[in-house]
Design a protein around this motif. Structure first.
Motif, mmCIF file in Angstrom:
data_model
loop_
_atom_site.group_PDB
_atom_site.id
_atom_site.type_symbol
_atom_site.label_atom_id
_atom_site.label_comp_id
_atom_site.label_asym_id
_atom_site.label_seq_id
_atom_site.Cartn_x
_atom_site.Cartn_y
_atom_site.Cartn_z
ATOM 1 N N PRO A 6 0.851 -1.191 0.000
ATOM 2 C CA PRO A 6 0.000 0.000 0.000
ATOM 3 C C PRO A 6 0.884 1.237 0.000
ATOM 4 C CG PRO A 6 0.091 -1.000 2.179
ATOM 5 C CD PRO A 6 0.786 -1.949 1.251
ATOM 6 N N ALA A 7 0.346 2.366 -0.430
ATOM 7 C CA ALA A 7 1.143 3.588 -0.430
ATOM 8 C C ALA A 7 1.624 3.869 0.976
ATOM 9 C CB ALA A 7 0.303 4.753 -0.952
ATOM 10 N N GLY A 8 2.861 4.205 1.114
ATOM 11 C CA GLY A 8 3.451 4.455 2.426
ATOM 12 C C GLY A 8 4.945 4.241 2.365
ATOM 13 N N VAL A 9 5.500 3.682 3.436
ATOM 14 C CA VAL A 9 6.930 3.407 3.519
ATOM 15 C C VAL A 9 7.150 1.907 3.382
ATOM 16 C CG1 VAL A 9 8.998 3.564 4.959
ATOM 17 C CG2 VAL A 9 7.316 5.417 4.991
ATOM 18 N N VAL A 10 8.118 1.518 2.565
ATOM 19 C CA VAL A 10 8.481 0.120 2.359
ATOM 20 C C VAL A 10 9.880 -0.099 2.919
ATOM 21 C CG1 VAL A 10 9.112 -1.586 0.612
ATOM 22 C CG2 VAL A 10 7.045 -0.219 0.341
ATOM 23 N N ALA A 11 10.084 -1.218 3.623
ATOM 24 C CA ALA A 11 11.408 -1.543 4.158
ATOM 25 C C ALA A 11 11.726 -3.000 3.878
ATOM 26 C CB ALA A 11 11.471 -1.268 5.661
ATOM 27 N N GLY A 12 12.962 -3.259 3.485
ATOM 28 C CA GLY A 12 13.416 -4.621 3.279
ATOM 29 C C GLY A 12 13.980 -5.198 4.563
ATOM 30 N N VAL A 13 13.601 -6.424 4.892
ATOM 31 C CA VAL A 13 14.120 -7.097 6.084
ATOM 32 C C VAL A 13 14.622 -8.481 5.694
ATOM 33 C CG1 VAL A 13 12.635 -5.851 7.699
ATOM 34 C CG2 VAL A 13 11.831 -7.997 6.712
ATOM 35 N N ASP A 14 15.611 -8.980 6.442
ATOM 36 C CA ASP A 14 16.119 -10.325 6.177
ATOM 37 C C ASP A 14 16.629 -11.017 7.440
ATOM 38 O OD1 ASP A 14 18.471 -9.010 6.769
ATOM 39 O OD2 ASP A 14 19.410 -9.311 4.815
ATOM 40 N N GLY A 15 16.306 -10.453 8.601
ATOM 41 C CA GLY A 15 16.759 -11.044 9.847
ATOM 42 C C GLY A 15 18.097 -10.543 10.348
ATOM 43 N N SER A 16 18.789 -9.735 9.557
ATOM 44 C CA SER A 16 20.088 -9.212 9.974
ATOM 45 C C SER A 16 19.910 -7.986 10.873
ATOM 46 C CB SER A 16 20.921 -8.824 8.756
ATOM 47 O OG SER A 16 20.343 -7.703 8.087
ATOM 48 N N GLU A 17 20.937 -7.662 11.633
ATOM 49 C CA GLU A 17 20.878 -6.494 12.510
ATOM 50 C C GLU A 17 20.762 -5.206 11.710
ATOM 51 O OE1 GLU A 17 24.126 -6.431 15.212
ATOM 52 O OE2 GLU A 17 23.615 -8.352 16.149
#
Length: 287
Positions: A6-17
């Motif tokens: 949805p429109a907004g902020v997107v963040a990539g995550v992968d379990g790393s610090e």
């Protein structure tokens, strides 16, 4: 599964610090913007090359593990920001492509400097570079350390940098931080041996750059009257000046001047350097 956010902020995550630090920065920014946050955890299952039966079992195991990683990230962020709407998806594709697709209709994409992949000695991962080079929306690359300073810094080269300048001023407006525009230039001196006779010419060149800076900044300044905004110039290399100034900044904003082609990064020397060496998060604004 929906790879578009949805429109907004997107963040990539992968379990790393580093990804966790980027996701927390993204959550705080989403709160400031009063918009939702969408997390993307990409797993490239196409690399599984065992027999069909074993490959399916391994793929399912990889996806279940990824769901657990995403759920953990969602849980931490929802606990820290209970009023924020946070969603997330596990996407079975290349990490950079997953973030870029999710960010097609987003206000902002946020990534860490490096994830689990690649070499530990690298300052910036290929996923972060590709997202910064190809995203249609602004991208913030977040380091794992706390930002060192209390100002928003924006690089200004010419009139085309209006979008980056406005991005910085909106950031200053939302955070209450002062905004500093930095314009760097190198004297047009062909022969160091003739430096002394050209002092007047260098002074005139500095005045021309001051006029250029005023033409760029003054109209935009009027749009944000409540932001503490100042502009200055420095003689010397752009990358070195920005990296040094980033030591006192909470955010450094730079322009991505040309759309990157499908192959190749095309970020430009100064942008590439600050992404690797800046002491604070770096926002890359496409023009």
């Amino acid at each position: 599964m929906n790879s578009r956010s949805p429109a907004g902020v997107v963040a990539g995550v992968d379990g790393s610090e580093r990804a966790a630090a980027a996701a927390e920065w993204a959550a705080e920014e989403a709160v400031r913007r009063e918009c939702p946050l969408h997390l993307v955890h990409a797993v490239n299952t196409g690399t599984v090359t065992l027999s069909p039966r074993t490959s399916t079992a391994v793929t399912d195991l990889i996806l279940r593990d990824a769901e657990g990683t995403l759920d953990e990230a969602l849980g931490k962020l929802r606990a820290a920001h209970p009023a924020l709407r946070i969603t997330g998806d596990v996407v079975p594709r290349d990490a950079a492509e997953a973030v870029l697709t999710a960010a097609e209709h987003a206000e902002l994409a946020v990534v860490g400097t490096r994830g689990h992949g690649g070499f530990a000695s690298l300052l910036l991962g290929s996923v972060s570079l590709r997202v910064a080079a190809h995203s249609v929306c602004p991208v913030v690359v977040v380091r794992d350390a706390e930002p060192p300073g209390g100002r928003v810094l924006v690089a200004v080269r010419d009139e085309r940098d209006g979008p980056a300048l406005r991005f910085a001023l909106r950031a200053g407006e939302r955070t209450g931080l002062p905004v500093r525009a930095l314009h760097s230039w190198s004297p047009a001196v062909a022969d160091v041996g003739h430096m002394a006779p050209m002092v007047d010419e260098i002074g005139e060149e500095a005045r021309l750059h001051e006029q250029l800076l005023a033409r760029i900044c003054d109209p935009v300044r009027e749009e944000y009257p409540d932001v503490d905004f100042r502009a200055g110039q420095v003689s010397g290399g752009t990358a070195a000046a920005l990296v040094e100034a980033s030591r006192q900044a909470a955010l450094l904003v730079v322009s991505r001047r040309q759309p990157a082609p499908h192959f190749g990064l095309r970020l430009g020397t100064a942008v590439h350097a600050v992404l690797h060496h800046a002491a604070c998060p770096v926002a890359v604004v496409p023009l």
